[in-house]
Design an enzyme around this catalytic site. Sequence first.
Site, PDB file in Angstrom:
ATOM      1  N   ARG A 170       0.925  -1.270   0.076  1.00 33.64           N
ATOM      2  CA  ARG A 170      -0.173   0.021  -0.050  1.00 33.64           C
ATOM      3  C   ARG A 170       0.932   1.398   0.029  1.00 33.64           C
ATOM      4  O   ARG A 170       0.349   2.135   0.856  1.00 33.64           O
ATOM      5  CB  ARG A 170      -0.968  -0.053   1.269  1.00 33.64           C
ATOM      6  CG  ARG A 170      -1.932  -1.053   1.000  1.00 33.64           C
ATOM      7  CD  ARG A 170      -2.955  -1.108  -0.208  1.00 33.64           C
ATOM      8  NE  ARG A 170      -3.799  -2.035  -0.268  1.00 33.64           N
ATOM      9  CZ  ARG A 170      -3.607  -3.088  -0.781  1.00 33.64           C
ATOM     10  NH1 ARG A 170      -2.477  -3.255  -1.742  1.00 33.64           N
ATOM     11  NH2 ARG A 170      -4.391  -4.300  -0.885  1.00 33.64           N
ATOM     12  N   SER A 218     -10.905   1.557   2.425  1.00 30.58           N
ATOM     13  CA  SER A 218     -10.196   1.055   3.320  1.00 30.58           C
ATOM     14  C   SER A 218      -9.751   1.927   4.327  1.00 30.58           C
ATOM     15  O   SER A 218      -8.529   2.635   3.564  1.00 30.58           O
ATOM     16  CB  SER A 218      -9.312  -0.336   3.096  1.00 30.58           C
ATOM     17  OG  SER A 218     -10.004  -1.240   2.421  1.00 30.58           O
ATOM     18  N   GLU A 288      -4.596   4.159   5.922  1.00 28.19           N
ATOM     19  CA  GLU A 288      -4.416   4.115   4.599  1.00 28.19           C
ATOM     20  C   GLU A 288      -4.779   5.235   3.857  1.00 28.19           C
ATOM     21  O   GLU A 288      -4.391   5.813   2.764  1.00 28.19           O
ATOM     22  CB  GLU A 288      -5.025   2.822   4.063  1.00 28.19           C
ATOM     23  CG  GLU A 288      -4.843   2.419   2.712  1.00 28.19           C
ATOM     24  CD  GLU A 288      -5.372   1.279   2.235  1.00 28.19           C
ATOM     25  OE1 GLU A 288      -5.709   1.169   0.794  1.00 28.19           O
ATOM     26  OE2 GLU A 288      -5.376   0.434   2.787  1.00 28.19           O
TER      27      GLU A 288
END
Length: 293
Positions: A170, A218, A288
């Site tokens: 990520r 997310s 995130e």
Amino acid sequence: MKVLSRIKGIDYYHDEPMARHTSFRIGGKARYYLKVHSYQALKSAVKWLKASRIRFFVIGAGTNILVNDHGFNGAVIQLTGTFTKIKQDGDHFICGSALRINKMIEKGVLLGYGGAEFLAGIPGTIGGGIKGNAGAFGCSFADIVDSVSVLTPDNKIRILIRKQIGFRYRGSRIPDTNIILSARLYLKRKARGLIKKEVIRVIAYRRDRQPQEWSAGSFFKNPAGNPAGQLIDECGFKGSCVGDAQVSKKHANFIINRGCATANDVMKLAAIIKSGVFKKTGIKLQMEVRILK
């Protein structure tokens, strides 16, 4: 600023509400909001902003961002026009950074090229997806990107090969001072029917398991071996609220805006979740979602 409004290839807005431009539907006003249509317009805008010592931030589809309630005292740049194009080069596809991920997948289906089906249903852009190395099902942009072109801090265009991009879970090593312009993706020849079938399956999977309310996707990164949603659920936070911000009852790693949530509501709820999960498991969750303030 009159200078910005005069640059060819730029649509200029002053005090633009950022809630209009994020999937969270949250955020105060950006002092300047620029829709930039061409490479030259981007270089001209960046040159002027730097000379004027005005902060700037580039957004894609606004799907992985939370904007402060007080807004952003600088310029928000949204790429469009040239940056939304895609062209085929053999088994490679040159994609503008503002091209929607779903448009790239649709082009692949049309021409019989697969390998990116795992990205189906992710509502972002190529540039944002590469910056954050978006992915699912054990795959990510790192698996299909050969190189990217970026605008460097000295206002020059540079090509970064895969090794220089520095993909990680990520994320990537592409600094915030570089603006992603385009990417060269490698896809594989595949029967159109099979690609389409897999795309439909992946989209159905997401819709079945992820909330459809306003959110930024997310919210936390998955710690190694521990899905963030599962940790949050097991610690009893599913359905928890602060103001109009709520931990989704469908998927605990989504914080949703029930209608009137503020950035402050979201950040307070995120802090409660992080603290609670750490106290119960010793695991520190990392966001995130990117914060713009």
